[in-house]
Design an enzyme around this catalytic site. Sequence first.
Site, PDB file in Angstrom:
ATOM      1  N   LYS A 104       0.736  -1.067   0.022  1.00  0.00           N
ATOM      2  CA  LYS A 104       0.048  -0.171  -0.041  1.00  0.00           C
ATOM      3  C   LYS A 104       0.832   1.052  -0.068  1.00  0.00           C
ATOM      4  CE  LYS A 104      -4.316  -1.524   2.009  1.00  0.00           C
ATOM      5  NZ  LYS A 104      -5.330  -1.399   3.255  1.00  0.00           N
ATOM      6  N   LYS A 185      -3.865 -10.920  -5.902  1.00  0.00           N
ATOM      7  CA  LYS A 185      -5.337 -11.226  -5.106  1.00  0.00           C
ATOM      8  C   LYS A 185      -6.287 -10.357  -5.571  1.00  0.00           C
ATOM      9  CE  LYS A 185      -5.229  -8.402  -1.080  1.00  0.00           C
ATOM     10  NZ  LYS A 185      -5.783  -8.102   0.199  1.00  0.00           N
ATOM     11  N   LYS A 188     -10.013  -4.669  -3.392  1.00  0.00           N
ATOM     12  CA  LYS A 188     -11.004  -3.679  -3.553  1.00  0.00           C
ATOM     13  C   LYS A 188     -10.544  -2.421  -4.216  1.00  0.00           C
ATOM     14  CE  LYS A 188     -13.248  -4.530   0.900  1.00  0.00           C
ATOM     15  NZ  LYS A 188     -12.860  -3.655   2.089  1.00  0.00           N
TER      16      LYS A 188
HETATM   17  P1  AMP Z   1     -10.585  -6.319   3.536  1.00  0.00           P
HETATM   18  O1  AMP Z   1     -10.912  -6.430   2.021  1.00  0.00           O
HETATM   19  O2  AMP Z   1      -9.265  -5.703   3.989  1.00  0.00           O
HETATM   20  O3  AMP Z   1     -11.862  -5.137   4.113  1.00  0.00           O
HETATM   21  O4  AMP Z   1     -10.901  -7.443   4.020  1.00  0.00           O
HETATM   22  C1  AMP Z   1     -11.996  -8.084   4.647  1.00  0.00           C
HETATM   23  C2  AMP Z   1     -11.939  -9.614   4.459  1.00  0.00           C
HETATM   24  O5  AMP Z   1     -12.155 -10.296   3.262  1.00  0.00           O
HETATM   25  C3  AMP Z   1     -10.606 -10.191   5.392  1.00  0.00           C
HETATM   26  O6  AMP Z   1     -11.033 -11.347   6.274  1.00  0.00           O
HETATM   27  C4  AMP Z   1      -9.823 -10.766   4.045  1.00  0.00           C
HETATM   28  O7  AMP Z   1      -8.672 -11.696   4.466  1.00  0.00           O
HETATM   29  C5  AMP Z   1     -10.975 -11.204   2.995  1.00  0.00           C
HETATM   30  N1  AMP Z   1     -10.212 -10.950   1.808  1.00  0.00           N
HETATM   31  C6  AMP Z   1     -10.012  -9.729   1.189  1.00  0.00           C
HETATM   32  N2  AMP Z   1      -9.656 -10.104  -0.044  1.00  0.00           N
HETATM   33  C7  AMP Z   1      -9.581 -11.234  -0.338  1.00  0.00           C
HETATM   34  C8  AMP Z   1      -9.471 -12.500  -1.446  1.00  0.00           C
HETATM   35  N3  AMP Z   1      -9.049 -12.011  -2.569  1.00  0.00           N
HETATM   36  N4  AMP Z   1      -9.527 -13.725  -1.234  1.00  0.00           N
HETATM   37  C9  AMP Z   1     -10.067 -14.063  -0.080  1.00  0.00           C
HETATM   38  N5  AMP Z   1     -10.332 -13.339   1.114  1.00  0.00           N
HETATM   39  C10 AMP Z   1     -10.222 -12.062   0.957  1.00  0.00           C
END
Ligand code: AMP
Length: 320
Positions: A104, A185, A188
């Site tokens: 980031k 990966k 968002k």
């Molecule tokens: P965040 O996008 O950082 O708010 O993540 C929210 C949740 O989604 C966390 O538990 C992450 O580990 C999971 N997560 C985010 N991106 C992925 C992805 N590409 N594959 C699987 N889990 C994800």
Amino acid sequence: MQPSGNLHIGNYLGALKNWVRIQNDYECIFCIVDLHAITVYQDPAELRAKILEIAGLYLAAGIDPKVCSIMVQSAVPAHAELSWMLTCVTPIGWLERMTQYKAKAAKQESVGDGLLQYPVLMAADILLYQAGIVPVGEDQAQHLELTRDIAQRFNSLYGDTFVVPNTSLPTVGARVMGLDDPEQKMSKSATGANHAVALLDPPEKIRKTIMRATTDSQPAVDFDSMGPGVANLLSIYQGFSGDTDEAIKAQFAGMRYGDLKKRVAEMTIAHLEPFQQRYRQINGDPGYLAGVLREGAARVAPIANDTVRTVKQRMGLYVE
Ligand code: AMP
């Protein structure tokens, strides 16, 4: 989950789906981490709307506010308070090593301190509630390790205070990859038009994004030599269908990529359409959503405040 960007099928298969599965087996607290979102600039009006959107998505996925607590991080000030105390026992080198921080920070012209402290705030979110298990996607496993290190360091400096939490990763969907680039990966914050399937994408868009997914130079599925793009499509299908590895092999071995993509698209749409209908119903009642969040915060705040009080006592801070 951070209320920034659009939740996608990686968030769903890696985290949300499993939260719904375990909610009756554990005492669960699900947090919308708005303080984490502001580690990079967020438009204030959009952030406010996103917080309610995520709450609606939690409920649409099947999280039941009668059996668990859904709350917004900033509504319980103990998160920020404990975060500071933990910052003071965390060596800066531990934070600079974090993969997510490095990725980031590389994208920012000027790196805010919040980005470095991000995993300490996450440790506070977890340790405040003496959580035993944290169900996350694989990208958060390193932050969970750091949380364990911070808890152990605090415990050894000030005496046993925190439960050292365990990480729980799903067996399928722990790391959903970008559809346009299966080496990255699904994220968002990625901007490519065909990168992700968002949970609120209309069926036509879902179909288009999946049909354009990057595969490899072979014509059909070969389980012995498939590339990461095909493996990713298969694991998205399996994440939604719940099929065993054997059933997946039996259905897809030798299938041409065009047909594989059609099957993955139809499976994804079949799951997301009813989900989206529920979301629209829930979202039409903002008073209900606000009530769920208010109740969630009121239920968890006493636990968080108790922990902060204990931590203050252990550290020698002023407590009446
Ligand atoms: P965040 O996008 O950082 O708010 O993540 C929210 C949740 O989604 C966390 O538990 C992450 O580990 C999971 N997560 C985010 N991106 C992925 C992805 N590409 N594959 C699987 N889990 C994800």
